[in-house]
Design a protein around this motif. Structure first.
Motif, PDB file in Angstrom:
ATOM      1  N   GLN A   1       0.830  -1.200   0.000  1.00 21.72           N
ATOM      2  CA  GLN A   1       0.000   0.000   0.000  1.00 21.72           C
ATOM      3  C   GLN A   1       0.873   1.263   0.000  1.00 21.72           C
ATOM      4  O   GLN A   1       0.580   2.230  -0.693  1.00 21.72           O
ATOM      5  CB  GLN A   1      -0.856  -0.030   1.251  1.00 21.72           C
ATOM      6  CG  GLN A   1      -2.188   0.619   1.102  1.00 21.72           C
ATOM      7  CD  GLN A   1      -3.046   0.268   2.303  1.00 21.72           C
ATOM      8  OE1 GLN A   1      -2.922  -0.823   2.876  1.00 21.72           O
ATOM      9  NE2 GLN A   1      -3.884   1.193   2.705  1.00 21.72           N
ATOM     10  N   ILE A   2       1.944   1.195   0.768  1.00 25.57           N
ATOM     11  CA  ILE A   2       2.829   2.352   0.882  1.00 25.57           C
ATOM     12  C   ILE A   2       3.541   2.610  -0.444  1.00 25.57           C
ATOM     13  O   ILE A   2       3.717   3.759  -0.857  1.00 25.57           O
ATOM     14  CB  ILE A   2       3.808   2.142   2.054  1.00 25.57           C
ATOM     15  CG1 ILE A   2       3.017   2.124   3.368  1.00 25.57           C
ATOM     16  CG2 ILE A   2       4.864   3.237   2.085  1.00 25.57           C
ATOM     17  CD1 ILE A   2       3.831   1.858   4.599  1.00 25.57           C
ATOM     18  N   VAL A   3       3.924   1.536  -1.138  1.00 21.73           N
ATOM     19  CA  VAL A   3       4.546   1.707  -2.456  1.00 21.73           C
ATOM     20  C   VAL A   3       3.569   2.433  -3.380  1.00 21.73           C
ATOM     21  O   VAL A   3       3.937   3.351  -4.101  1.00 21.73           O
ATOM     22  CB  VAL A   3       4.960   0.345  -3.067  1.00 21.73           C
ATOM     23  CG1 VAL A   3       5.401   0.518  -4.509  1.00 21.73           C
ATOM     24  CG2 VAL A   3       6.076  -0.290  -2.255  1.00 21.73           C
ATOM     25  N   ARG A   4       2.313   2.024  -3.323  1.00 22.72           N
ATOM     26  CA  ARG A   4       1.306   2.660  -4.168  1.00 22.72           C
ATOM     27  C   ARG A   4       1.086   4.123  -3.810  1.00 22.72           C
ATOM     28  O   ARG A   4       0.698   4.934  -4.645  1.00 22.72           O
ATOM     29  CB  ARG A   4      -0.025   1.905  -4.082  1.00 22.72           C
ATOM     30  CG  ARG A   4      -0.060   0.700  -4.993  1.00 22.72           C
ATOM     31  CD  ARG A   4      -1.249  -0.188  -4.703  1.00 22.72           C
ATOM     32  NE  ARG A   4      -0.883  -1.595  -4.854  1.00 22.72           N
ATOM     33  CZ  ARG A   4      -0.917  -2.248  -6.008  1.00 22.72           C
ATOM     34  NH1 ARG A   4      -1.337  -1.650  -7.089  1.00 22.72           N
ATOM     35  NH2 ARG A   4      -0.533  -3.499  -6.077  1.00 22.72           N
ATOM     36  N   GLN A   5       1.337   4.468  -2.540  1.00 22.18           N
ATOM     37  CA  GLN A   5       1.184   5.872  -2.152  1.00 22.18           C
ATOM     38  C   GLN A   5       2.394   6.712  -2.539  1.00 22.18           C
ATOM     39  O   GLN A   5       2.357   7.928  -2.409  1.00 22.18           O
ATOM     40  CB  GLN A   5       0.948   5.972  -0.640  1.00 22.18           C
ATOM     41  CG  GLN A   5      -0.415   5.437  -0.249  1.00 22.18           C
ATOM     42  CD  GLN A   5      -0.713   5.686   1.215  1.00 22.18           C
ATOM     43  OE1 GLN A   5      -0.480   6.762   1.740  1.00 22.18           O
ATOM     44  NE2 GLN A   5      -1.243   4.687   1.887  1.00 22.18           N
ATOM     45  N   GLY A   6       3.472   6.057  -2.980  1.00 20.84           N
ATOM     46  CA  GLY A   6       4.586   6.840  -3.507  1.00 20.84           C
ATOM     47  C   GLY A   6       5.874   6.819  -2.707  1.00 20.84           C
ATOM     48  O   GLY A   6       6.706   7.710  -2.836  1.00 20.84           O
ATOM     49  N   ILE A   7       6.043   5.795  -1.858  1.00 20.27           N
ATOM     50  CA  ILE A   7       7.309   5.671  -1.140  1.00 20.27           C
ATOM     51  C   ILE A   7       7.967   4.373  -1.577  1.00 20.27           C
ATOM     52  O   ILE A   7       7.325   3.336  -1.600  1.00 20.27           O
ATOM     53  CB  ILE A   7       7.091   5.634   0.391  1.00 20.27           C
ATOM     54  CG1 ILE A   7       6.430   6.919   0.855  1.00 20.27           C
ATOM     55  CG2 ILE A   7       8.431   5.421   1.106  1.00 20.27           C
ATOM     56  CD1 ILE A   7       6.197   6.973   2.355  1.00 20.27           C
ATOM     57  N   PHE A   8       9.240   4.451  -1.934  1.00 16.57           N
ATOM     58  CA  PHE A   8       9.926   3.238  -2.374  1.00 16.57           C
ATOM     59  C   PHE A   8      11.262   3.141  -1.659  1.00 16.57           C
ATOM     60  O   PHE A   8      12.053   4.069  -1.686  1.00 16.57           O
ATOM     61  CB  PHE A   8      10.141   3.269  -3.887  1.00 16.57           C
ATOM     62  CG  PHE A   8      10.425   1.923  -4.476  1.00 16.57           C
ATOM     63  CD1 PHE A   8       9.448   1.223  -5.148  1.00 16.57           C
ATOM     64  CD2 PHE A   8      11.693   1.343  -4.333  1.00 16.57           C
ATOM     65  CE1 PHE A   8       9.703  -0.033  -5.687  1.00 16.57           C
ATOM     66  CE2 PHE A   8      11.952   0.089  -4.864  1.00 16.57           C
ATOM     67  CZ  PHE A   8      10.952  -0.594  -5.546  1.00 16.57           C
TER      68      PHE A   8
END
Ligand SMILES: Nc1ncnc2c1ncn2[C@@H]1O[C@H](COP(=O)(O)OP(=O)(O)OP(=O)(O)O)[C@@H](O)[C@H]1O
Ligand SMILES: [Mg+2]
Lengths: 297, 272
Positions: B91-98
């Motif tokens: 979910q966090i990847v989808r929000q823009g954190i990698f």
């Protein structure tokens, strides 16, 4: 020496070997992506074949409808099995997980016996069976069909793992679960997908064999044959499972030939793969294509 | 902190850690109240010795803590105004954190191209192939490597790890010790590319490093972490001119410190 018979047996071996290869791929798929040793792989064939038989015989559905319906059912079945039975086992010792899959195997074996009886039942005639002459040998068209389907499945696997988004995600998960998660892959979904694909393709193999030999609990013996195959090919190698399947398929037929001609031990067809298994474990414990660092059980 | 004042005047930071506490296995307390801010568009660095909790801080942001039985037990992780503490990593990847994890962690039995494609796993748009070309423009030597990624050199693997992160089109990239195990020349090259990516792609970066020299050269602001706490923070210039930082992180401080001074430094730290 009867070379004609030998050739015929080699061809039989290759035909049955591609089927072993397909079932072994299904086994490896689960092992590779979820690290579960699935002792119930053979029961997937059994369940798929019985479900299709049931739809076709009891409800008299046409094949073009009953067959896809069976596959759809197997998708749901595979996912449900993973979510309900295997997911809670994540993090448990490997031996407990093995016990669970052995339990599943016995349970489904008994359940199928209860529901469908113990005699071999044959499928309605779906395709015309004729004998085809290949290089002077008589081969049943049903066998050729089974071989074509097996090869198609293998090609589909290849493209799936090489080019599809889900296939790549499964390989990533097999390689390193934490990295997969860092890429935004849901490991839960990958696990469920692995079981679903494995169940569907196994069912396909079960139906193909059922159409040739009839449906009976003997189908689940394919699940046991899978062990010499994957141990030969390497537990975690898809390519290895195909080659292992072909080798074991030919081996058991040639062993049968040698037995009937000279040895007269009896039953070598069934036993030879397991002798091979023991020898492989002694000289090449990771199989022909397996990764060295995987844990042996 | 003057930094906070100037920031709040400008705009909300992209990421704010608010006094977070992290516990592994329900008992091991590793972060004891960490607060930091990452303003949009900047490179912020997090420095500190081995075992300080730098990687843990990054995992608390990316959600990967969950994969190691770790949990944020107090405080909040605010990303673009939303509390993402303990969310699932996908979910966090989808929000823009990698997060580019420590040790690069590329997928060794896949090709460079496949690794890059997987970086874009969460995307479904049509620009994935053109983005792969963009990554090759930043890292031309990756394009020549057609074999398995496992056979790449350490530097190339680091480049691939960063390129793969770019494929997700993140707003915030978390980099964990990109200099690890690279020759000084290669470290320079990699950091120059990181800075270029930051400028040209507008990707905000939180950069964990043990190599303070190189990190402070490229960052605008830095935090120093020890034993699970932030013990110091400041702009690049403030930190570069700080005697303690020079002494302990940059190497070759002005004067040799006596044991007494060293102890006072430690004592002071404890109360910070
Ligand atoms: N999964 C884990 N379970 C339990 N303890 C952990 C776990 N990961 C890290 N720790 C502990 O947390 C502390 C901080 O570890 P962390 O990896 O965050 O440090 P670091 O600052 O990144 O160090 P390094 O510079 O060596 O990478 C260490 O004491 C470590 O032992
Ligand atoms: Mg670390």
């Amino acid at each position: 020496m009867n070379t004609e018979l030998l050739m015929q047996l080699v061809v039989n071996g290759l035909i049955v070997g591609t089927l072993y290869g397909v079932v072994a791929m299904c086994f490896v798929l689960i092992y590779k992506s979820t690290r579960v040793v699935n002792f119930a792989q053979g029961e997937f064939l059994l369940i798929g074949a019985w479900t299709c038989w049931w739809l076709l015989m009891k409800f008299e559905l046409p094949f073009w409808f009953g067959f896809p319906l069976t596959l759809a059912f197997m998708v749901v079945f595979g996912i449900a099995l993973q979510v309900i039975v295997l997911r809670p086992m994540i993090g448990e010792p490997i031996i407990s997980v093995i016990m669970v899959t052995i339990g599943l195997s016995i349970f489904f074996q008994a359940l199928m016996g209860l529901l469908f009886g113990h005699e071999t039942k044959s499928f309605p005639q779906v395709f015309e069976t004729t004998s085809v002459n290949i290089l002077g040998m008589q081969v049943q068209s049903a066998y050729i069909l089974s071989m074509v389907i097996s090869v198609l499945v293998m090609v589909a696997f290849y493209y799936f793992f090489k080019y599809s988004r889900t296939g790549l995600a499964m390989r990533a998960t097999a390689f390193d679960q934490q990295v997969a998660q860092s890429l935004g892959i849901s490991v839960k979904h990958v696990f469920a997908a692995a079981w679903a694909i494995s169940a569907v393709v196994s069912a396909l193999a079960g139906i193909v064999i059922g159409m040739v030999n009839g449906v009976s609990s003997a189908l689940s013996f394919f699940g046991i044959k899978v062990f010499p195959v994957v141990i030969l090919g390497g537990l975690d190698s898809i390519v290895g499972s195909v080659i292992g399947g072909l080798i074991i398929g030919v081996l058991e037929n040639v062993a049968e030939f040698a037995d009937s001609q000279w040895l007269h031990i009896g039953n070598l067809y069934v036993i030879a793969p397991f002798y091979a298994l023991i020898i492989i474990l002694m000289i090449k414990p990771y199989g022909l294509f397996g990764t060295k660092d995987i844990e042996r059980i | 902190m003057s930094h906070t004042a100037t920031q709040s005047e400008a705009a909300e930071p992209l990421l704010t850690l608010n006094n977070i506490e992290v516990v592994y296995d329900e008992v091991i307390l590793v972060l004891r109240g960490v607060s930091l801010e990452v303003p949009k568009g900047e490179i912020v660095t997090l420095l500190g010795p081995n075992g300080a909790g730098k990687s843990t801080t990054l995992k608390a942001i990316s959600g990967l803590l969950g994969t190691e039985d770790g949990k944020v037990t107090r405080g909040s992780v605010q990303f673009m105004g939303e509390d993402i503490a303990n969310s699932a990593p996908e979910q966090i990847v989808r929000q823009g954190i990698f997060q580019v994890m420590e040790g690069r962690r590329i997928i060794g039995d896949m090709t460079v191209h496949e690794n890059l494609r997987l970086g874009a796993y969460t995307r479904k748009d049509k620009e994935i192939n053109s983005d792969i070309e963009m990554v090759y423009n930043y890292f031309p030597r990756l394009k020549e490597r057609t074999g398995l990624a496992g056979y790449l050199s350490g530097g190339e693997q680091q480049m691939l790890a960063i390129g793969r992160a770019m494929m997700a089109r993140p707003k915030l990239m978390l980099l964990d010790e990109p200099s690890m195990g690279l020759s000084p020349l290669l470290v320079k090259e990699v950091f120059n590319i990181i800075q270029t990516i930051n400028r040209e792609q507008g990707i905000t970066m939180l950069l964990v490093e043990q190599n303070a020299n190189i990190a402070l050269k490229h960052a605008t602001y830095g935090y120093v972490m020890e034993s699970g706490k932030i013990v110091m923070d400041g702009t690049r210039d403030e930190l570069m001119n700080n005697e303690d930082i020079k002494q302990f992180y940059l190497g070759g401080g002005e004067e040799r410190r006596s044991f007494k001074n060293l102890k006072s430094y430690k004592r002071r730290k404890r109360w910070l």
